[in-house]
Enzyme design. Structure first.
Site: not given
Length: 317
Positions: A271, A76, A73, A253, A201
Site C-alpha cells: 500500500v 510478507k 505487504s 489483493y 509484523y
C-alpha cells in the site's frame, strides 16, 4: 532467453522506457495515496519510478526511481520464505492455508466462519501476522534483527533499515490488525504474546527501500533463490516456488486474477504503492507509484506493467 533476444529487449527498453513511464504516470490521477496509515499519506500521488535488473546486474532506471518507500505487504513474501526456512512446510501450513480469500486483505470474516479458523493464506494480514510469529529468535529483538539481516542479504544492501516513523504510525493506528491478532491468539494460531508478534509484523512492513532494492530482491526470486550476480543460492528453490505461487494467486489483493490476465507475471504489491515483480529466469522489476486504486494497487504501476508485458510478450500464460 537467447543472448541476441536479451540484447534486443534491453535496447528497446532503454529506448522507450522513459516514454512508457511518462504515459503511465498520467494514470496517477486515477488513484489516491493510502491514508489509513497516516505516515504513508505524506507521499506525493504523482510519483512513478521503475528499476529493471538483468542477470548480469545491468540496470535500467526511469522516473522517480530514487524515491524511498516502505515494503508494506511486499515484505510478507520474504517473511514467509524466512518462516519456511526456519520451520519447514508442515509447521507453516498448520498455521496458514494456501487459498485466495476473495475478501479484503484485512478482513477477519472467514476466521470465524470457516474451520479450522486459520488464515486462508500468508499474504493477507491475518496470515502474515501468523507467519511473523514463526520467525526464529529468542526475543522479539532477535526476530526483527534476523528479518532485517535476511532482507539486506536478498537486496544485497547492508544499509536497509526500518523507517521508525512509519513503524510508529502503523503501530498507533493498528486497531484492525490488533483485533486480527487477538482473534488468532484465541483460535490457538499464535503461541506468542500479541504485542510481540505485532512488533515483528510492523517492523518488516516498515523496512525502507527504493526501486533498485526491490528489483534486486525480485531478481533472486526470478532465478529461483539464486542471486545470479553474486552467484549464490540464498533461498531453497522449493520455498521460492511456494512464494511465487502465492504471488500469482494472492499477490495483488483482490485484483490478482485481473493482473494475471493482463500482465501474467508473479507479483506482490504494497500500500506504499510499490510492486515487486519479475520475468522468471530473466529480470527483477521494482516499481513505486503511491496513488492506489480501490483494490489497493498502484494505478500507474499496474498500467506500466501492462505496457511492458504486452510489448515484450512477458506473460507466462
Amino acid at each position: 532467453m537467447p543472448h541476441q533476444q536479451h540484447d534486443e529487449t534491453w535496447k528497446k527498453l532503454h529506448s522507450h522506457i522513459d516514454e512508457w513511464v511518462t504515459v503511465s504516470k498520467t494514470h496517477t490521477s486515477e488513484g489516491h495515496v493510502a491514508s489509513y496509515i497516516p505516515e504513508l499519506a505524506n507521499a506525493s500521488g504523482d510519483i512513478l519510478g521503475l528499476c529493471i535488473i538483468d542477470i548480469e546486474g545491468q540496470t535500467i532506471l526511469s522516473g522517480d526511481s530514487n524515491f524511498r518507500f516502505t515494503l508494506q505487504s511486499i515484505s510478507k513474501v520474504f517473511s514467509l520464505i524466512l518462516a519456511l526456512m526456519d520451520n519447514g512446510e508442515d509447521v507453516v501450513f498448520s498455521k496458514v492455508g494456501m487459498e485466495p480469500t476473495g475478501d479484503d486483505f484485512n478482513s477477519m470474516l472467514k476466521l470465524e466462519l470457516i474451520e479450522p479458523g486459520i488464515p486462508f493464506n500468508p499474504l493477507i494480514n491475518a496470515g502474515a501476522i501468523a507467519i511473523s510469529s514463526l520467525i526464529a529468535g529468542n526475543s522479539t529483538d532477535e526476530q526483527v534483527e534476523r528479518i532485517l539481516h535476511f532482507f539486506r542479504d536478498i537486496a544485497d544492501n547492508p544499509s536497509l533499515s526500518i523507517n521508525q516513523n512509519v513503524f510508529k504510525s502503523e503501530s498507533d493506528t493498528a486497531h484492525r490488525n490488533r483485533s486480527l491478532a487477538y482473534f488468532l491468539k484465541d483460535n490457538g494460531v499464535l503461541d506468542k504474546e500479541v504485542d510481540d508478534v505485532l512488533r515483528v509484523y510492523f517492523s518488516h512492513c516498515s523496512i525502507e527501500v527504493n526501486c533498485t532494492d526491490l528489483a534486486r530482491m525480485a531478481l533472486v526470486l526470478a532465478h529461483n533463490g539464486v542471486d545470479p550476480i553474486r552467484k549464490q543460492r540464498l533461498i531453497p528453490r522449493r520455498f521460492v516456488q511456494i512464494a511465487k505461487t502465492f504471488m500469482f494467486t494472492c499477490g495483488m489483493y483482490n485484483a490478482s486474477g485481473e493482473f494475471a490476465m493482463n500482465v501474467g507475471l508473479p507479483a506482490k504489491s504494497g500500500v506504499s504503492g510499490s510492486i515487486l515483480t519479475m520475468v522468471p529466469g530473466q529480470y527483477g522489476i521494482g516499481i513505486v507509484g503511491p496513488a492506489l486504486n480501490r483494490k489497493g494497487n498502484s494505478t500507474a504501476g499496474v498500467h506500466l506493467l501492462g505496457i511492458l508485458s504486452q510489448e515484450f510478450d512477458w506473460s507466462m500464460f
